[in-house]
Design an enzyme around this catalytic site. Structure first.
Site, PDB file in Angstrom:
ATOM      1  CD  GLU A  49      67.602   2.813  46.544  1.00 52.13           C
ATOM      2  OE1 GLU A  49      66.657   3.596  46.327  1.00 52.13           O
ATOM      3  OE2 GLU A  49      68.769   3.036  46.183  1.00 52.13           O
ATOM      4  N   GLY A  50      63.249   2.917  48.985  1.00 52.20           N
ATOM      5  CA  GLY A  50      61.878   2.826  49.480  1.00 52.20           C
ATOM      6  C   GLY A  50      61.072   1.707  48.828  1.00 52.20           C
ATOM      7  CG  ASN A  52      55.994   2.910  45.691  1.00 54.62           C
ATOM      8  OD1 ASN A  52      55.157   2.057  45.414  1.00 54.62           O
ATOM      9  ND2 ASN A  52      55.785   3.827  46.630  1.00 54.62           N
ATOM     10  CD1 TRP A 288      50.828  18.341  46.705  1.00 54.43           C
ATOM     11  CD2 TRP A 288      48.805  18.781  47.540  1.00 54.43           C
ATOM     12  NE1 TRP A 288      50.841  19.611  47.171  1.00 54.43           N
ATOM     13  CE2 TRP A 288      49.619  19.918  47.684  1.00 54.43           C
ATOM     14  CE3 TRP A 288      47.480  18.818  47.993  1.00 54.43           C
ATOM     15  CZ2 TRP A 288      49.138  21.081  48.294  1.00 54.43           C
ATOM     16  CZ3 TRP A 288      47.005  19.974  48.583  1.00 54.43           C
ATOM     17  CH2 TRP A 288      47.838  21.096  48.724  1.00 54.43           C
ATOM     18  CG  ASP A 310      46.892   6.059  50.163  1.00 54.77           C
ATOM     19  OD1 ASP A 310      45.740   5.862  50.612  1.00 54.77           O
ATOM     20  OD2 ASP A 310      47.778   6.686  50.782  1.00 54.77           O
ATOM     21  CB  THR A 327      59.107   5.168  42.804  1.00 53.94           C
ATOM     22  OG1 THR A 327      59.174   5.566  44.169  1.00 53.94           O
ATOM     23  CG2 THR A 327      60.478   5.267  42.158  1.00 53.94           C
ATOM     24  CG  PHE A 328      53.148   6.892  45.842  1.00 51.71           C
ATOM     25  CD1 PHE A 328      53.022   6.053  46.938  1.00 51.71           C
ATOM     26  CD2 PHE A 328      52.004   7.549  45.383  1.00 51.71           C
ATOM     27  CE1 PHE A 328      51.791   5.862  47.568  1.00 51.71           C
ATOM     28  CE2 PHE A 328      50.769   7.364  45.998  1.00 51.71           C
ATOM     29  CZ  PHE A 328      50.666   6.518  47.091  1.00 51.71           C
TER      30      PHE A 328
END
Ligand code: NAG
Length: 368
Positions: A49-50, A52, A288, A310, A327-328
């Site tokens: 899992e990342g 975010n 993007w 960011d 999720t970002f």
């Protein structure tokens, strides 16, 4: 000011009285709440899992700790060090939360402690119990009921935890080689933050002081998007360093500052009030998706910090256009809801070439 001063003085006088006339052994527990023994809840999330999504899992576990505390258990949440994350180019490990978030703000939701400080405080004693969460082997059945049961471990539990020669359990433990657990078991669960609270309240665990939940992502939010969701989310203010970097970038390159953009925040998130009058800087923020981490010369910051900078910039733009089901992007939309932007400036997404009228994102509006 004058009134506050008087209250303080009175408080001091009362405290003196108590010291003079009541020794600790004679505390009347009907009159004074005796501080309950501290307990620590640790957790980890599936390797794949990342960043975010992990932030979202934090909110679920933090709400479990809130519920435990509301039911009289003095649980402290141990913040799982960051590292070895799937999308991160640099394989850093054992990064503390203060590099990303403002711990004082987190602490205003539930008490939290960094893992290093937890190790100091517990003198590196083994963790009492690791509970490895898993789904039910037989699936969810025909209706969704919240439940948990101790079950035999399914794969991959035993590839992550193994007993050493002394019988103690060794796992990844955020890369800390010396950490061990006394007990390890697998629990099948379907449910949410409240179900996990119930699990930790059964007699199997109430006498334990340190419990670690692995695969924390297995549980869901109790009520997605309710006031507890948003309180946990609002407590996740970014660290002052990252906010400063973001603000100086806005000033230098984007002609943007909080005063003109109407994005000023009160220092204590608990004092935030509903509003929709944020304007944002004179730029458009677009998430993007191309591939992760095109940055090259940012050795100063780790990958998670770059993501936050960011997101911070996108959260302060006059308009934001996100990516589908990302999720970002979700975290940016939440930040914009907290800052107080009009809904139309936030819930937009890029459409694929062939479908210019694609479905727009769900509007998860803030609740106070
Ligand atoms: C709690 O302990 C009992 C008795 O050992 C056991 O049967 C039960 O499965 C345990 N429950 C959980 C969820 O660990």
């Amino acid at each position: 000011m004058y009134f506050q001063f008087i209250l303080l003085v009175l408080g001091a006088v009362l405290a003196d009285e108590i010291d003079d006339h009541h020794t600790v052994s004679r505390v009347d527990s009907n009159k004074y709440s005796v501080e309950k023994e501290k307990k620590f809840l640790l957790y980890d999330v599936n390797f794949g899992e990342g960043f975010n999504l992990r932030r979202d899992v934090y909110m679920r576990i933090a709400n479990t700790v809130r519920l435990l505390r509301e039911s009289g258990e003095n649980y402290i949440l141990v913040l799982p060090p960051w590292g070895r994350l799937h999308h991160w180019m640099r394989m850093e490990v054992a990064l503390s939360w203060r590099l990303f978030f403002d711990l004082q703000s987190l602490n205003r939701f539930v008490p939290v402690i960094e893992f290093e400080d937890f190790l100091d405080e517990t003198e590196n004693h083994p963790i009492d119990q690791v509970i490895y969460l898993q789904h039910y082997e037989e699936g969810w059945g025909t209706e969704y009921v919240r439940k948990f049961d101790e079950r035999k471990c399914l794969s991959p539990a035993y590839s992550h935890y193994k007993q050493d020669e002394t019988g103690k359990w060794k796992g990844w433990f955020y890369s800390y080689e010396d950490v061990r657990a006394r007990n390890f078991k697998c629990v099948s669960i379907q449910g949410d933050s409240g179900t996990l609270r119930n699990l930790l309240k059964i007699s199997n665990y109430t006498s334990m002081n340190t419990v670690m939940i692995d695969r924390g992502e297995t549980i869901l939010h109790e009520n997605f998007g309710d006031v507890h969701y948003w309180n946990a989310r609002r407590s996740m203010r970014y660290s002052n360093d990252l906010v400063e970097i973001g603000n100086s970038f806005r000033r230098k390159y984007l002609d943007s500052d909080d005063e003109r953009d109407k994005t000023e925040m009160v220092s204590d998130w608990k004092k935030e009030r509903a509003r929709r009058n944020a304007l944002g800087g004179p730029y458009v923020g677009v998430h993007w998706r191309r591939r992760d981490f095109l940055f090259t010369d940012n050795q100063k910051f780790n990958d998670g910090q770059i993501a936050i900078i960011d997101q911070y910039l996108c959260a302060h733009a006059r308009h934001f256009i996100g990516s589908h089901e990302s999720t970002f992007s979700f975290r940016i939309q939440e930040d914009r809801e907290i800052i107080g932007f009009p809904i139309a400036s936030t819930f937009n997404r890029l459409c694929p070439d062939k479908n210019p009228n694609c479905e727009q994102p769900s509007k998860w509006k803030i609740v106070y």
